[in-house]
Design a protein around this motif. Sequence first.
Motif, PDB file in Angstrom:
ATOM      1  N   SER A   1     -21.404 -31.622 -67.439  1.00 62.02           N
ATOM      2  CA  SER A   1     -20.216 -32.248 -68.020  1.00 62.02           C
ATOM      3  C   SER A   1     -19.384 -31.262 -68.835  1.00 62.02           C
ATOM      4  N   ILE A   2     -18.182 -31.707 -69.134  1.00 59.62           N
ATOM      5  CA  ILE A   2     -17.307 -31.053 -70.104  1.00 59.62           C
ATOM      6  C   ILE A   2     -17.335 -31.906 -71.370  1.00 59.62           C
TER       7      ILE A   2
ATOM      8  N   THR B   1      -5.478 -31.909 -65.843  1.00 56.81           N
ATOM      9  CA  THR B   1      -5.407 -30.505 -65.445  1.00 56.81           C
ATOM     10  C   THR B   1      -6.749 -30.031 -64.899  1.00 56.81           C
ATOM     11  N   GLY B   2      -7.839 -30.507 -65.518  1.00 57.45           N
ATOM     12  CA  GLY B   2      -9.170 -30.152 -65.033  1.00 57.45           C
ATOM     13  C   GLY B   2      -9.382 -30.564 -63.587  1.00 57.45           C
ATOM     14  N   MET B   3      -8.878 -31.732 -63.213  1.00 56.24           N
ATOM     15  CA  MET B   3      -8.976 -32.157 -61.814  1.00 56.24           C
ATOM     16  C   MET B   3      -8.139 -31.248 -60.917  1.00 56.24           C
ATOM     17  N   LYS B   4      -6.911 -30.959 -61.345  1.00 56.71           N
ATOM     18  CA  LYS B   4      -6.024 -30.133 -60.522  1.00 56.71           C
ATOM     19  C   LYS B   4      -6.566 -28.724 -60.330  1.00 56.71           C
ATOM     20  N   MET B   5      -7.295 -28.233 -61.333  1.00 58.09           N
ATOM     21  CA  MET B   5      -7.871 -26.892 -61.250  1.00 58.09           C
ATOM     22  C   MET B   5      -9.211 -26.875 -60.520  1.00 58.09           C
ATOM     23  N   GLY B   6      -9.719 -28.045 -60.161  1.00 61.50           N
ATOM     24  CA  GLY B   6     -11.009 -28.117 -59.493  1.00 61.50           C
ATOM     25  C   GLY B   6     -12.190 -28.012 -60.428  1.00 61.50           C
ATOM     26  N   LYS B   7     -11.959 -28.202 -61.734  1.00 62.84           N
ATOM     27  CA  LYS B   7     -13.053 -28.151 -62.706  1.00 62.84           C
ATOM     28  C   LYS B   7     -13.757 -29.509 -62.817  1.00 62.84           C
ATOM     29  N   LEU B   8     -13.003 -30.579 -62.602  1.00 60.35           N
ATOM     30  CA  LEU B   8     -13.553 -31.935 -62.607  1.00 60.35           C
ATOM     31  C   LEU B   8     -13.324 -32.564 -61.233  1.00 60.35           C
ATOM     32  N   MET B   9     -14.284 -33.349 -60.781  1.00 55.50           N
ATOM     33  CA  MET B   9     -14.130 -34.064 -59.518  1.00 55.50           C
ATOM     34  C   MET B   9     -12.991 -35.078 -59.641  1.00 55.50           C
ATOM     35  N   ASP B  10     -12.340 -35.373 -58.538  1.00 52.92           N
ATOM     36  CA  ASP B  10     -11.287 -36.386 -58.562  1.00 52.92           C
ATOM     37  C   ASP B  10     -11.838 -37.742 -58.991  1.00 52.92           C
TER      38      ASP B  10
END
Length: 419
Positions: A121-122, A149-158
């Motif tokens: 997790s973050i 932004t985390g989703m757009k950067m691929g850091k968080l799953m959609d």
Amino acid sequence: MKCSAILLSGLLIGAVSSAYAEADEIRIISRAEWGGKPPKKTPTPLPGTLLYAIISHTASVACATKLECSKIVRTIQTMHMEGNRWDDIGYNFLVGGDGNIYEGRGWDVQGAHTFNYNKKSIGLSFIGTFSTAVPSNKQLAAAQNLLETGMKMGKLMDSYKLLGHRQVSETLSPGDELYKIIQTWPHWSEKYQVLLPDTSGAIAASKIKKMTFDRIVVLELIVAVLHVSGTLGDDILSKSNQYPHTIDSQSVTIISRGDWGAKTSTTPLTRLSETPLSYVIISHTAFLPCTTKDECSSKVRDIQNIHMTVNKWDDIGYNFLVGGDGNIYEGRGWDMTGAHTIGYNSRSIGVSFIGTFETVVPSDEQLKAAKSLLESGVKDGKLTADYKLLGHRQVRDTASPGDKLYEIIKTWTHWSAEP
């Protein structure tokens, strides 16, 4: 919805929208910009795209400017590294009341914010205490923008799951009011995977119990660090006796509750059942020190506020606090049961040094004041002539009172190696 841009150290890295957005831009304040110290050792990377984001609050005073927020983040890092002995600040990001995001361990490094979820997790912590207050629209917008932004950067799953800290840890965080708000956010999840520890090896049932205890210790440290969160006995002090006037003598000055601006306890406190007492427990607040009466009084008021509003205690937990100004600050006093050391509250006096003494030593004035207080306790019949002096770490799983202060009290006459 209003579109916002996120900047990292002045560079535009993405544009997102938020129902709370009040500004066209939002910035991520880098570690260098807020004055962060380097981690103690090479960080552990996070694996790929993450499924969870954990929302907490710092249980501290809020901040409204970059200067204020940066100071609080530095204090949190000091507490985590020196008080908790972690390698770095525990959170991945912190959200300031100024509408800025403060970089902690960042997107790619494993945090130390939620046991058993750190690898998955973050950890995002709102600066402030949100049990009865709500974050500003700017603060809420900044958090939502960061997650998008985390989703757009691929850091968080959609399809990432947003959880309140209380859902996966024994804590009141992120506070009732903030928790109500995040439950309305699209990714909040009532259902989530319960990640149990490995009980086959080092983490057995006894270890799980210890970890629960650790969380209580961490909350107690946060209460004291971030400057800013009994039962009724048969024999209760009257209000006039409970809050005496400031006492001045050649040996010690005790700043009364009334003098430092204390709130009244929520219920009458329980008188200590046995006197004189045979134990004194020395701790530190694991926060920045104070050098004037005004500074120390402010810190003590904040500690009381968090103890009462976040911990839901009846009053400040300590019996006395020792300021860097050489004054003693009355907490629960000589005659009332404290809330400082489980198993010892009813048979000891809890004395906490204001400051963090892992790598620095208290001032001579502070040490003299503490010793004078204890000497007066013996003379006034509050402590036995052969009382035992213990460091907090001897009776609880904590680094308190810090290595440097602990080495000092071990040289004092009444220190005992055995509780």
